[in-house]
Enzyme design. Sequence first.
Site, PDB file in Angstrom:
ATOM      1  CE1 TYR A 174      -3.580  -2.594   0.563  1.00 32.76           C
ATOM      2  CE2 TYR A 174      -4.575  -0.760   1.432  1.00 32.76           C
ATOM      3  CZ  TYR A 174      -4.774  -1.963   0.778  1.00 32.76           C
ATOM      4  OH  TYR A 174      -5.923  -2.699   0.662  1.00 32.76           O
TER       5      TYR A 174
ATOM      6  CE  LYS B 114       2.136 -17.818  -2.519  1.00 35.26           C
ATOM      7  NZ  LYS B 114       1.141 -18.869  -2.495  1.00 35.26           N
TER       8      LYS B 114
ATOM      9  CG  ASP C  90      -1.880 -20.090  -1.080  1.00 34.47           C
ATOM     10  OD1 ASP C  90      -1.389 -20.159   0.034  1.00 34.47           O
ATOM     11  OD2 ASP C  90      -1.293 -20.861  -2.101  1.00 34.47           O
TER      12      ASP C  90
ATOM     13  CG  ASP D 101      -8.033  -4.871   1.738  1.00 33.42           C
ATOM     14  OD1 ASP D 101      -8.960  -4.252   2.338  1.00 33.42           O
ATOM     15  OD2 ASP D 101      -8.202  -4.946   0.692  1.00 33.42           O
TER      16      ASP D 101
ATOM     17  CG  ASP E  18     -13.658  -7.096   2.217  1.00 32.38           C
ATOM     18  OD1 ASP E  18     -13.466  -6.505   3.476  1.00 32.38           O
ATOM     19  OD2 ASP E  18     -14.175  -6.625   1.277  1.00 32.38           O
TER      20      ASP E  18
HETATM   21  C1  IPM Z   1     -10.465  -1.351   4.209  1.00 28.39           C
HETATM   22  C2  IPM Z   1     -10.585  -0.625   2.882  1.00 28.39           C
HETATM   23  C3  IPM Z   1      -9.412   0.092   2.419  1.00 28.39           C
HETATM   24  C4  IPM Z   1      -8.090  -0.526   2.483  1.00 28.39           C
HETATM   25  C5  IPM Z   1      -9.774   0.975   1.124  1.00 28.39           C
HETATM   26  C6  IPM Z   1     -11.065   1.920   1.143  1.00 28.39           C
HETATM   27  C7  IPM Z   1      -8.580   1.765   1.059  1.00 28.39           C
HETATM   28  O1  IPM Z   1     -10.812  -1.684   1.936  1.00 28.39           O
HETATM   29  O2  IPM Z   1     -10.365  -0.527   5.194  1.00 28.39           O
HETATM   30  O3  IPM Z   1     -10.215  -2.512   4.368  1.00 28.39           O
HETATM   31  O4  IPM Z   1      -7.981  -1.202   1.250  1.00 28.39           O
HETATM   32  O5  IPM Z   1      -7.562  -0.719   3.444  1.00 28.39           O
HETATM   33 MG    MG Z   2     -10.922  -3.640   2.720  1.00 28.26          MG
END
Ligand code: IPM
Ligand code: MG
Length: 359
Positions: A142, A190, A222, A246, A250
């Site tokens: 990032y 990884k 993975d 990240d 999710d």
């Molecule tokens: C998160 C989001 C952010 C990230 C985006 C909006 C930049 O997906 O906080 O997980 O990738 O960190």
């Molecule tokens: Mg995210």
Amino acid sequence: MKLKIAVLPGDGIGPEITAQALEATKAVCQKFGHILEYQEALVGACAIDATGNPYPDETHTLCMESDAVLFGAIGSPKYDNDPSARVRPEQGLLTMRKKLGLYANIRPITTFPSLLHQSPLRADLVEGADFMCIRELTGGIYFGRPQGRSEDGTTAYDTCVYTVQEIERIVRLAYTFALKRKKKLTIVDKANVLCTSRLWRQVSQQIEKEYPEVETEYMFVDNAAMQIIRQPKHFDVIVTENMFGDILTDEASVITGSLGMLPSASIGIHTSVFEPIHGSYPQAAGKNIANPLATILSAALMFEYAFDLKAEAQSIREAVEACIAAKVVTEDIAGGGRAYSTTEVGNWVRDFITGYHIA
Ligand code: IPM
Ligand code: MG
């Protein structure tokens, strides 16, 4: 106690969900006799529109001067669909993370019994799953440089960089959380492919020796993505680098039934930030349909981590649990039942906290 918080609603559904988290926060302060002082500031696309900067200096100053930051969401289709835009809302979030030194993002994944049927996984796999993902937040791909395009525009590159010091502090933090929980730490990398991951593993193997009471395991990302779905109850604390975290969080969030349920705490050097893990959901903006619970639960994390007020945090969590059990929920988790609005859910939680509720 006097609590000074900065409120950064952001874009899309951000203002609506933050308003509800603020209501819950006010209710808790009223109930427990705290004095709440709060001020709002701009971040994200709305800040670009108003000032040209997604994280204006005034916003940063306010964050630095506050005890905690309550954050909504940022992002706008206007920028998502324009890859050539030079200033992007997400830069606001990344700059904020960097300038506040928020190197750790803590994402607890817990399940609610009354929501088990909403999970895409079988209830027997999910029931009782309770783990925490600790994501490194200010390093890796990032932020690594160089990043960009070749002059002729035909090649693009990002760079993943980690230093020993960055790895050490996040892994140590993960061990302190593991010690307070089931004493099991999964370090995700990884290392079979990436040089940065090999450094993570090498540094972690040193730190591991200092925590013999914690059971440490190493897992490739993975495989971790697969195991989170296959056996979510296997995990207690997971620590990993920025981008893996990240993606895995999710994935982990839907185990609980909805992305709209997962709170997070970003902690580090300066003021901590509390925000839902979901995005700005622009399609729902202004419609009063978004799920405010992830942000309300982020306020609970704020009481716990920023102010060490555990009973206050617990009163928010109990209210959220009661609210789900009473089926006062937004459309994302309503199943076939009635879908309540953002404000109806927020009001229910607030009233439960203040004790005005007639269930
Ligand atoms: C998160 C989001 C952010 C990230 C985006 C909006 C930049 O997906 O906080 O997980 O990738 O960190
Ligand atoms: Mg995210």
